[in-house]
Motif scaffolding. Structure first.
Motif, PDB file in Angstrom:
ATOM      1  N   LEU A  52       0.815  -1.212   0.000  1.00 54.10           N
ATOM      2  CA  LEU A  52       0.000   0.000   0.000  1.00 54.10           C
ATOM      3  C   LEU A  52       0.847   1.260   0.000  1.00 54.10           C
ATOM      4  N   LEU A  53       1.980   1.242   0.694  1.00 52.08           N
ATOM      5  CA  LEU A  53       2.723   2.476   0.960  1.00 52.08           C
ATOM      6  C   LEU A  53       3.133   3.225  -0.300  1.00 52.08           C
ATOM      7  N   PRO A  54       3.681   2.593  -1.339  1.00 51.49           N
ATOM      8  CA  PRO A  54       4.065   3.384  -2.527  1.00 51.49           C
ATOM      9  C   PRO A  54       2.899   4.082  -3.208  1.00 51.49           C
ATOM     10  N   THR A  55       1.683   3.579  -3.015  1.00 53.76           N
ATOM     11  CA  THR A  55       0.528   4.216  -3.655  1.00 53.76           C
ATOM     12  C   THR A  55       0.109   5.505  -2.959  1.00 53.76           C
ATOM     13  N   LEU A  56       0.653   5.790  -1.766  1.00 53.68           N
ATOM     14  CA  LEU A  56       0.292   6.995  -1.032  1.00 53.68           C
ATOM     15  C   LEU A  56       1.084   8.214  -1.465  1.00 53.68           C
ATOM     16  N   VAL A  57       2.084   8.034  -2.327  1.00 52.07           N
ATOM     17  CA  VAL A  57       2.874   9.171  -2.804  1.00 52.07           C
ATOM     18  C   VAL A  57       1.991  10.052  -3.674  1.00 52.07           C
ATOM     19  N   PRO A  58       1.929  11.359  -3.416  1.00 54.39           N
ATOM     20  CA  PRO A  58       1.095  12.240  -4.243  1.00 54.39           C
ATOM     21  C   PRO A  58       1.506  12.205  -5.706  1.00 54.39           C
ATOM     22  N   GLU A  86       7.849  -0.260   7.021  1.00 56.88           N
ATOM     23  CA  GLU A  86       8.085  -0.113   5.590  1.00 56.88           C
ATOM     24  C   GLU A  86       8.329   1.359   5.312  1.00 56.88           C
ATOM     25  N   ALA A  87       9.243   1.675   4.408  1.00 53.10           N
ATOM     26  CA  ALA A  87       9.594   3.065   4.136  1.00 53.10           C
ATOM     27  C   ALA A  87       9.601   3.340   2.646  1.00 53.10           C
ATOM     28  N   VAL A  88       9.196   4.548   2.296  1.00 54.87           N
ATOM     29  CA  VAL A  88       9.231   5.036   0.915  1.00 54.87           C
ATOM     30  C   VAL A  88       9.847   6.423   0.923  1.00 54.87           C
ATOM     31  N   THR A  89      10.781   6.664   0.015  1.00 53.51           N
ATOM     32  CA  THR A  89      11.352   7.988  -0.186  1.00 53.51           C
ATOM     33  C   THR A  89      11.152   8.388  -1.640  1.00 53.51           C
ATOM     34  N   VAL A  90      10.888   9.681  -1.852  1.00 62.73           N
ATOM     35  CA  VAL A  90      10.681  10.195  -3.197  1.00 62.73           C
ATOM     36  C   VAL A  90      11.096  11.659  -3.206  1.00 62.73           C
ATOM     37  N   SER A 140       9.107  25.128   1.791  1.00 59.43           N
ATOM     38  CA  SER A 140       8.626  26.147   2.719  1.00 59.43           C
ATOM     39  C   SER A 140       7.719  25.469   3.728  1.00 59.43           C
ATOM     40  N   ALA A 141       7.631  26.023   4.922  1.00 66.28           N
ATOM     41  CA  ALA A 141       6.843  25.385   5.975  1.00 66.28           C
ATOM     42  C   ALA A 141       5.386  25.238   5.553  1.00 66.28           C
ATOM     43  N   GLN A 142       4.823  26.271   4.909  1.00 63.65           N
ATOM     44  CA  GLN A 142       3.424  26.214   4.496  1.00 63.65           C
ATOM     45  C   GLN A 142       3.212  25.155   3.413  1.00 63.65           C
ATOM     46  N   ALA A 143       4.111  25.096   2.424  1.00 63.40           N
ATOM     47  CA  ALA A 143       3.959  24.107   1.353  1.00 63.40           C
ATOM     48  C   ALA A 143       4.112  22.694   1.892  1.00 63.40           C
ATOM     49  N   ALA A 144       5.037  22.483   2.818  1.00 65.14           N
ATOM     50  CA  ALA A 144       5.233  21.145   3.385  1.00 65.14           C
ATOM     51  C   ALA A 144       4.011  20.701   4.179  1.00 65.14           C
ATOM     52  N   GLN A 145       3.448  21.597   4.979  1.00 69.00           N
ATOM     53  CA  GLN A 145       2.266  21.251   5.757  1.00 69.00           C
ATOM     54  C   GLN A 145       1.070  20.969   4.859  1.00 69.00           C
ATOM     55  N   ALA A 146       0.893  21.767   3.813  1.00 73.92           N
ATOM     56  CA  ALA A 146      -0.225  21.532   2.894  1.00 73.92           C
ATOM     57  C   ALA A 146      -0.063  20.210   2.158  1.00 73.92           C
ATOM     58  N   MET A 147       1.161  19.866   1.770  1.00 69.65           N
ATOM     59  CA  MET A 147       1.391  18.606   1.071  1.00 69.65           C
ATOM     60  C   MET A 147       1.142  17.417   1.983  1.00 69.65           C
ATOM     61  N   LEU A 148       1.637  17.475   3.217  1.00 63.64           N
ATOM     62  CA  LEU A 148       1.441  16.367   4.153  1.00 63.64           C
ATOM     63  C   LEU A 148      -0.021  16.212   4.548  1.00 63.64           C
ATOM     64  N   ALA A 149      -0.756  17.324   4.589  1.00 67.40           N
ATOM     65  CA  ALA A 149      -2.177  17.238   4.957  1.00 67.40           C
ATOM     66  C   ALA A 149      -2.999  16.479   3.928  1.00 67.40           C
ATOM     67  N   GLY A 150      -2.495  16.383   2.708  1.00 67.40           N
ATOM     68  CA  GLY A 150      -3.233  15.674   1.660  1.00 67.40           C
ATOM     69  C   GLY A 150      -2.931  14.193   1.582  1.00 67.40           C
ATOM     70  N   ILE A 151      -2.072  13.680   2.467  1.00 64.94           N
ATOM     71  CA  ILE A 151      -1.722  12.255   2.466  1.00 64.94           C
ATOM     72  C   ILE A 151      -2.531  11.557   3.555  1.00 64.94           C
ATOM     73  N   HIS A 152      -3.363  10.607   3.156  1.00 67.49           N
ATOM     74  CA  HIS A 152      -4.239   9.898   4.096  1.00 67.49           C
ATOM     75  C   HIS A 152      -4.191   8.406   3.802  1.00 67.49           C
ATOM     76  N   LEU A 153      -4.280   7.636   4.869  1.00 67.21           N
ATOM     77  CA  LEU A 153      -4.432   6.188   4.703  1.00 67.21           C
ATOM     78  C   LEU A 153      -5.822   5.837   4.226  1.00 67.21           C
ATOM     79  N   ARG A 154      -6.814   6.598   4.680  1.00 63.98           N
ATOM     80  CA  ARG A 154      -8.204   6.353   4.287  1.00 63.98           C
ATOM     81  C   ARG A 154      -8.558   7.258   3.119  1.00 63.98           C
ATOM     82  N   THR A 155      -9.252   6.698   2.153  1.00 74.09           N
ATOM     83  CA  THR A 155      -9.622   7.451   0.959  1.00 74.09           C
ATOM     84  C   THR A 155     -10.786   8.375   1.270  1.00 74.09           C
ATOM     85  N   GLU A 156     -10.631   9.647   0.940  1.00 74.19           N
ATOM     86  CA  GLU A 156     -11.685  10.634   1.121  1.00 74.19           C
ATOM     87  C   GLU A 156     -12.103  11.133  -0.256  1.00 74.19           C
TER      88      GLU A 156
END
Length: 391
Positions: free
Chosen positions: A191-197, A234-238, A295-311
């Motif tokens: 599952l983990l690689p599929t969570l990359v934006p 499990e770890a993923v880097t990109v 930038s702090a704002q861009a990093a927070q916005a990007m991380l906020a869009g990563i979810h384990l559950r599909t919305e």
């Protein structure tokens, strides 16, 4: 004298019977002692697994049968480094085979690594591949030594051939057809690689790792000892197109993720400004970290869009097919409600008609309309005794 002879004969007979029973007992004991020895000499026939590499590939013949031997012990003969062996071991290598093929001027070498599941195969493929892609199997890319690396299910193949034209495609299709297949949970992609934006990242740089050796070799920014691979992480880097780095770590439970989040935060604080901007976020068992040129704002916005559950959200009208299905469902439910209402009214009208008609008939007969003791009473005690004043 006769009584003495009888006693002697009786004694002799008893002794003979005792000897017979003793001999039978000794024989049974001997059989019991020899039974384990006989059972210990049984031989079990074990069918060997099917070979990973065939005898021929697209007209090319295997040079020696010994090259096709399966087994992890032959990794030393494959020319692998100590780091390669560590990565293969932590990714769950199960079988290995290497063979040389030749026919005339055409020749080459094929190496097959078979893993326990698809997750281990993907981790090893990300470790071996170099930038570039090819349409072979499930995934394909150039290898570390100029060879071709591709994945087919739980199998990783490295090959070097001096073939030309369509001969390469024929050889690869035959090899993929020959490789053993797997189904069930072992055949499911992680599952983990599929969570990359999808936006803002270079998909060629996605690296999936199951152990510290593979994580460090693929450019992980975290210290391998704080990631928690000993806890089945499990770890993923990109890499982001803007220059930053995204790290995703998935743990078995949220409790383990919470404990390692604090360890990761402490390790990154010790590195200081050398790693650039660092933003951490945990979503259940998932820990996400943005580091580098963010930038702090861009990093927070990007991380906020990563979810384990599909919305799922809709910002445009639904297709006509969806509306048609909704209308059909609404019409069916409406019809059921109307039918139930009509049936209820019919039951009330029928009850009033039958009950009222029966009451009117009793009134015409000179009987009470609402009581009928001889009909309603049930005598469970049998015939009543006549009382003295009944006659």
């Amino acid at each position: 004298m006769q009584s003495g002879r009888r006693l002697c004969l009786t004694a002799i007979s008893a002794g003979a019977v005792a000897c017979v029973f003793a001999a039978a007992g000794f024989q049974l004991c001997a059989q019991a002692k020899s039974a384990p020895a006989a059972s210990s000499t049984r031989t079990m026939l074990v069918e060997p697994p099917a070979p990973l590499l065939p005898a021929t590939l697209a007209g090319l013949h295997r040079e020696a049968d010994g090259d096709a031997g399966d087994g992890l012990g032959k990794l030393d003969a494959a020319g692998l480094s100590a780091q390669d062996k560590s990565v293969l071991a932590e990714d769950g290598l199960k079988r290995f085979a290497q063979s040389n093929y030749s026919q005339g001027a055409e020749h080459g070498t094929v190496t097959v690594f078979r893993f326990m599941d698809v997750s281990g195969a993907i981790a090893t493929f990300d470790y071996l591949r170099r930038p570039g892609a090819a349409k072979i199997g499930d995934q394909a890319a150039p290898g570390p030594d100029g060879d071709l690396v591709f994945r087919s299910g739980i199998n990783i193949v490295r090959e070097t051939f001096n073939l030309h034209g369509d001969h390469v495609a024929v050889l690869m299709s035959e090899l993929i057809e020959h490789l053993p297949k797997v189904g069930g949970p072992a055949g499911m992609a992680p599952l983990l690689p599929t969570l990359v934006p999808a936006k803002g990242f270079d998909t060629q740089t996605v690296k999936y790792a199951l152990g510290p050796a593979g994580y460090a070799a693929t450019g992980g920014v975290l210290p391998a000892n704080v990631v928690g691979f000993d806890k089945s992480a499990e770890a993923v880097t990109v890499k982001a197109k803007s220059g930053g780095m995204l790290t995703l770590v998935l743990y078995p439970t949220p409790q383990i993720a919470g404990a390692h989040l604090q360890m990761i935060q402490s390790a990154m604080n010790q590195q200081g400004a050398a790693v650039g901007t660092v933003v951490l976020r945990r979503d259940g068992p998932l820990v996400a970290m943005a580091s580098g040129a963010w930038s702090a704002q861009a990093a927070q916005a990007m991380l906020a869009g990563i979810h384990l559950r599909t919305e799922v959200s809709f910002d445009k009208p639904m297709p006509l097919e969806f509306h048609a299905e909704v209308k059909k469902t609404y019409g069916l439910l409406t019809s059921i409600a109307i039918f139930c209402g009509i049936a209820f009214l019919a039951a009330i009208v029928l009850a009033l008609f039958l009950g009222g008609g029966r009451a009117a008939l009793r009134v015409l007969q000179g009987k009470p309309a609402a009581s009928e003791p001889e009909f309603l009473r049930i005598n469970l005690r049998g015939q009543e005794k006549e009382q003295p004043g009944d006659q």
